[in-house]
Motif scaffolding. Sequence first.
Motif, PDB file in Angstrom:
ATOM      1  N   THR A 153      -4.486   5.421   9.400  1.00  0.00           N
ATOM      2  CA  THR A 153      -6.211   5.012   8.321  1.00  0.00           C
ATOM      3  C   THR A 153      -6.360   3.990   7.175  1.00  0.00           C
ATOM      4  O   THR A 153      -7.243   3.031   7.616  1.00  0.00           O
ATOM      5  CB  THR A 153      -6.229   6.088   7.112  1.00  0.00           C
ATOM      6  N   ALA A 154      -5.242   4.015   6.908  1.00  0.00           N
ATOM      7  CA  ALA A 154      -5.453   1.880   6.009  1.00  0.00           C
ATOM      8  C   ALA A 154      -5.524   1.113   7.220  1.00  0.00           C
ATOM      9  O   ALA A 154      -5.570   0.001   7.267  1.00  0.00           O
ATOM     10  CB  ALA A 154      -3.785   1.849   5.382  1.00  0.00           C
ATOM     11  N   LEU A 155      -4.133   0.921   8.545  1.00  0.00           N
ATOM     12  CA  LEU A 155      -4.545  -0.051   9.589  1.00  0.00           C
ATOM     13  C   LEU A 155      -5.510  -0.142   9.744  1.00  0.00           C
ATOM     14  O   LEU A 155      -6.366  -0.931   9.973  1.00  0.00           O
ATOM     15  CB  LEU A 155      -3.567   0.373  10.549  1.00  0.00           C
ATOM     16  N   SER A 156      -6.451   0.979  10.204  1.00  0.00           N
ATOM     17  CA  SER A 156      -8.167   0.637  10.446  1.00  0.00           C
ATOM     18  C   SER A 156      -8.995  -0.069   9.742  1.00  0.00           C
ATOM     19  O   SER A 156      -9.687  -0.830  10.729  1.00  0.00           O
ATOM     20  CB  SER A 156      -8.482   2.130  10.397  1.00  0.00           C
ATOM     21  N   PHE A 157      -8.570   0.155   8.764  1.00  0.00           N
ATOM     22  CA  PHE A 157      -9.356  -0.491   7.839  1.00  0.00           C
ATOM     23  C   PHE A 157      -9.217  -1.955   7.553  1.00  0.00           C
ATOM     24  O   PHE A 157     -10.090  -3.075   7.013  1.00  0.00           O
ATOM     25  CB  PHE A 157      -9.592   0.011   6.068  1.00  0.00           C
ATOM     26  N   ILE A 158      -7.446  -2.675   7.647  1.00  0.00           N
ATOM     27  CA  ILE A 158      -7.073  -3.637   7.444  1.00  0.00           C
ATOM     28  C   ILE A 158      -8.273  -4.460   8.273  1.00  0.00           C
ATOM     29  O   ILE A 158      -7.968  -5.454   8.322  1.00  0.00           O
ATOM     30  CB  ILE A 158      -6.151  -3.996   6.720  1.00  0.00           C
ATOM     31  N   ARG A 159      -8.108  -3.594   9.590  1.00  0.00           N
ATOM     32  CA  ARG A 159      -8.252  -4.401  11.106  1.00  0.00           C
ATOM     33  C   ARG A 159      -9.745  -4.972  11.268  1.00  0.00           C
ATOM     34  O   ARG A 159      -9.775  -5.876  11.485  1.00  0.00           O
ATOM     35  CB  ARG A 159      -7.975  -3.651  12.028  1.00  0.00           C
TER      36      ARG A 159
END
Length: 283
Positions: A274-280
């Motif tokens: 979830t965090a990675l998707s946002f950061i990307r």
Amino acid sequence: MSELPHLSTSVDDQVAAANKSGLRPVVFIHGLWLLPSSWDRWAQVFADAGYAPVSPGWPDDPETVEEANAHPEVFAGKSVGDVADHYSAVITQLDRKPAVIGHSFGGLLTMIVAGRGLAAASVAIDSAPFRGVLPLPLSALKASAPVLGNPLNRHRAIPLTYDQFRFAFASSVSEEEAQELYRTFAVPASGTPLFQAAAANLNPWTEAKADYHNPERGPLLIVEGLADNTSPPAINRAAYKLQSGNEGVTEIASIPDRGHSITIDSGWREVCDTALSFIRRYA
């Protein structure tokens, strides 16, 4: 698979490696009762996704859980301001503005750092409250009672017993997993930040505050575990309401049936993704 600096690698070496790589750094900020090693699996995921992970400890953090439990005194007296300044100093050594991800008091520190304009994007997970966040749910008071119950604890390093850790962190996992999490991750913590957060709305000069108006704050995702006793949804939604006044992107993600161990228990990968998707999307 990208090469991940080992936990024993100094922060200076991690910063140097991130700068040499030319990749976007991701700075991970842990909270109370944990060490930087709590982010090791996350760091590997972000390294494999093309980011340069940097996992500084709080000032004087030992390298291992065993060392931390043998020398609890090293945690005593660390304030929110001390730690925020420490992470800010690390970030300013990076050639590229990093994404910043924090959990618990690390979530509060993430919002402080972002409010200083130091984050390209940030994720605050089950964050501790800051000035302006008014709800104080009973479960949060119970979770912090081992520290706040004695005013002398303000200047001490306080460990959690297993039963206290079970309620505060591992409330939504099995007994077997809770025992394993306690053995693997739990360390003493400075009492100072808890007293600062508890009094934040009474002290206009508190260090437990975030500049959520700064237009340089950058995109922010708040993640809440819906079964968290320590940082219940009421705290995270109050933080989201304040942060939503910023002109930048502010989002919230709710993870069902997850407690405060959300970043370290067997369901960590869902939260990490979830965090990675946002950061990307933003960095």
